[in-house]
Every structure is written in structure tokens, then in C-alpha cells.
Design a protein around this motif. Structure first.
Motif, PDB file in Angstrom:
ATOM      1  N   ASN A  42      51.686   6.944 -16.541  1.00 17.78           N
ATOM      2  CA  ASN A  42      51.253   7.352 -17.988  1.00 17.78           C
ATOM      3  C   ASN A  42      52.433   7.602 -19.098  1.00 17.78           C
ATOM      4  N   ARG A  88      48.940   7.827 -31.184  1.00 17.29           N
ATOM      5  CA  ARG A  88      48.638   7.947 -29.727  1.00 17.29           C
ATOM      6  C   ARG A  88      49.924   8.640 -29.192  1.00 17.29           C
ATOM      7  N   VAL A 142      50.555  12.561 -29.957  1.00 20.57           N
ATOM      8  CA  VAL A 142      49.415  13.139 -28.978  1.00 20.57           C
ATOM      9  C   VAL A 142      49.835  13.180 -27.616  1.00 20.57           C
ATOM     10  N   ASN A 143      50.271  12.156 -27.103  1.00 17.73           N
ATOM     11  CA  ASN A 143      50.613  11.987 -25.598  1.00 17.73           C
ATOM     12  C   ASN A 143      51.811  12.761 -25.367  1.00 17.73           C
ATOM     13  N   VAL A 159      50.520  17.181 -26.647  1.00 20.41           N
ATOM     14  CA  VAL A 159      49.506  17.689 -25.811  1.00 20.41           C
ATOM     15  C   VAL A 159      49.585  16.872 -24.469  1.00 20.41           C
ATOM     16  N   GLY A 160      49.889  15.875 -24.405  1.00 16.40           N
ATOM     17  CA  GLY A 160      50.227  15.347 -22.951  1.00 16.40           C
ATOM     18  C   GLY A 160      51.278  15.611 -22.191  1.00 16.40           C
ATOM     19  N   PHE A 206      50.132  13.024 -19.244  1.00 16.69           N
ATOM     20  CA  PHE A 206      48.678  12.812 -19.442  1.00 16.69           C
ATOM     21  C   PHE A 206      48.396  11.957 -20.681  1.00 16.69           C
ATOM     22  N   ASP A 207      47.229  11.615 -20.682  1.00 15.64           N
ATOM     23  CA  ASP A 207      46.723  10.577 -21.712  1.00 15.64           C
ATOM     24  C   ASP A 207      45.671  11.053 -22.402  1.00 15.64           C
ATOM     25  N   PRO A 208      45.636  12.147 -23.224  1.00 15.62           N
ATOM     26  CA  PRO A 208      44.526  12.823 -23.934  1.00 15.62           C
ATOM     27  C   PRO A 208      44.207  11.840 -25.109  1.00 15.62           C
ATOM     28  N   SER A 259      43.498   8.815 -25.287  1.00 17.22           N
ATOM     29  CA  SER A 259      42.665   7.755 -25.055  1.00 17.22           C
ATOM     30  C   SER A 259      41.122   8.607 -25.278  1.00 17.22           C
ATOM     31  N   ALA A 260      40.914   9.724 -24.912  1.00 17.40           N
ATOM     32  CA  ALA A 260      39.739  10.596 -24.896  1.00 17.40           C
ATOM     33  C   ALA A 260      39.479  10.975 -26.172  1.00 17.40           C
ATOM     34  N   ILE A 261      40.503  10.688 -27.369  1.00 15.55           N
ATOM     35  CA  ILE A 261      39.904  11.026 -28.879  1.00 15.55           C
ATOM     36  C   ILE A 261      39.771   9.662 -29.496  1.00 15.55           C
TER      37      ILE A 261
END
Length: 259
Positions: A74, A103, A106-107, A110-111, A116-118, A120-122
């Protein structure tokens, strides 16, 4: 498999299916006038892979817990999103550029630096763009097939694209933040080595399937390279004459491919 492996996985497995049915070694490809250089170079690369990269990749997989492996993949994928966003703009994909920039932000935040890959969840999915694709988008032909030492399948356009991708990689500029050139080399070289080991470990099974199925290993990788470039430059809208049925294979693989 981690981010960035969809095109390679799709091509390798679909090409393996195609070539396994061949009864003889494929004829020389007119797009390969440098075959007398390319075949020995692939043999050299294969030896390096057999005696260095595969043992390193297997050792890396053995000592690396799954959550660490995922985090490392990631992290490097997040860095690659910088390149992706730049090439989105150069190809006029402004909406996608906004998504990929978001993207990355965010990553990175927050990631936790991309571990981490949050995103992809949004609904901010991973895209795959590079400078070679951008050159193809603007009508520059691929050129003859070329096998590079250690780097493998490429082309004249691919070499130029590789230079552009390197320039867009922040790891290339670690020297700007250190006083010692030796330290800068160690940092960039170390990160590059970890990335190479991670990618090779993620593709151990893929390469094995391709090698066992292909009648002519060299011809297989040559055809897969051109098909992959065509697939990416055309955003998956490959022509009916493409040797590989990419869309069908990707659909079959989607249940086991997290990307």
C-alpha cells in the motif's frame, strides 16, 4: 497480489491459456527486429531472477507477516498515485485526476503515509497510468520490442516513459533532504530493493503459471508486453485482433483479485 498487478496478472494468465494450446514455437514477430539482442538478454534476466530475485522474494514472503506485506504494498502504491495523477492530467482525464489526487491525500493522511488504503472504501479506486501510456495517448508508437537488463520487457517509448516515471517518484529526490550522498543512495536504494522484493513476491505464482504454460517463454512475454501496453493505452478497450482476451480473463479473476 497488490496494487499495480492487475494488468500484469490479467495478461499473464490469459496469455498462458492462449499459448498452452500451441503445438509449435511461435514465429518471429515483425515488431521484434532486435531479437538477437533480446533473447540472450532475457536469458540473462531469467538467470538473475532464478538465483537472486526468486530466493529473495521467497525469503521476504516467509519473514513478512501478511499485514506488513499489505502495508508495504500500500505504501508504494500510494507513492505511485502521484505519478498516476500527473498522467491523468496529461491525458486530459481531469475527473480521474481529481479522484486520484483525493485518493493520495486520504491514504497519506488517514491511511498513515499510505500504510492503509481507506480511500478504496470511500469509492476512490486505484487507477493505473504511467508516462508510457501518456505517450501512447498522444499518438507516439510503441516501437520495436526491447528487453532491458534487469528491467525486462520494454520498448523505445517504454524507456522514455520509465525516465518520466522515475522523475515523478519522490524517492528519486531523497538527496534533497540529506547532507550525505551515501545516505541518500542507501535510502533510495533500500526503498527500491524493498519495493522490488515486494512486487516479485506478489507475482511468484503468476510467473510460474506463465512459464509452465508457454511453449516459447520469450515469445510469450513479448506478446504479453505488447498486449498489456495496448490494453492500458486504450483503457481496456482492446481491439478484436488483440491476441489476449483481457476483459473475459479479468472477469474470471475478479473474485480473487482485491484490486
Amino acid at each position: 497480489m497488490r496494487n499495480g498487478t492487475i494488468p500484469a496478472l490479467t495478461l499473464l494468465l490469459s496469455a498462458a491459456t492462449t499459448l498452452s494450446g500451441c503445438a509449435s514455437v511461435p514465429a518471429s514477430d515483425p515488431r521484434d527486429p532486435w531479437e538477437s539482442w533480446n533473447r540472450p538478454m532475457q536469458t540473462f534476466n531469467d538467470r538473475v531472477d532464478d538465483y537472486l530475485m526468486k530466493p529473495v522474494a521467497r525469503g521476504y514472503r516467509w519473514i513478512t507477516p501478511d499485514f506488513v506485506d499489505a502495508g508495504i504494498s500500500n505504501f508504494f502504491s500510494n507513492i505511485a498515485d502521484i505519478r498516476v495523477s500527473i498522467n491523468d492530467v496529461l491525458q486530459g482525464k481531469f475527473r480521474q485526476a481529481g479522484m486520484d489526487t483525493a485518493r493520495f491525500l486520504v491514504n497519506t493522511t488517514v491511511g498513515i503515509a499510505g500504510w492503509f488504503d481507506p480511500a478504496s472504501a470511500i469509492d476512490l479506486p486505484k487507477h493505473h497510468e504511467d508516462f508510457d501510456q501518456t505517450l501512447g495517448y498522444w499518438g507516439i508508437p510503441t516501437g520495436p520490442y526491447l528487453v532491458l537488463p534487469l528491467l525486462g520487457s520494454s520498448s523505445p517509448r517504454g524507456v522514455i516513459g520509465l525516465i518520466g516515471d522515475t522523475a515523478a517518484n519522490p524517492i528519486s529526490y531523497t538527496g534533497l533532504f540529506t547532507q550525505s550522498s551515501a545516505l541518500s543512495t542507501a535510502i533510495s536504494g533500500g526503498l527500491g530493493g524493498v519495493n522490488a522484493a515486494d512486487l516479485r513476491a506478489d507475482n511468484l505464482e503468476t510467473e510460474k503459471i506463465a512459464s509452465e504454460a508457454a511453449v516459447d517463454r520469450y515469445g510469450f512475454f513479448r506478446g504479453a508486453y505488447f498486449s498489456q501496453r495496448d490494453y492500458l493505452v486504450n483503457d481496456g478497450n482492446v481491439t478484436d485482433t488483440d491476441i489476449l482476451d483481457l476483459d473475459e480473463t479479468e472477469e474470471k479473476l475478479s473474485p480473487v483479485n482485491p484490486y
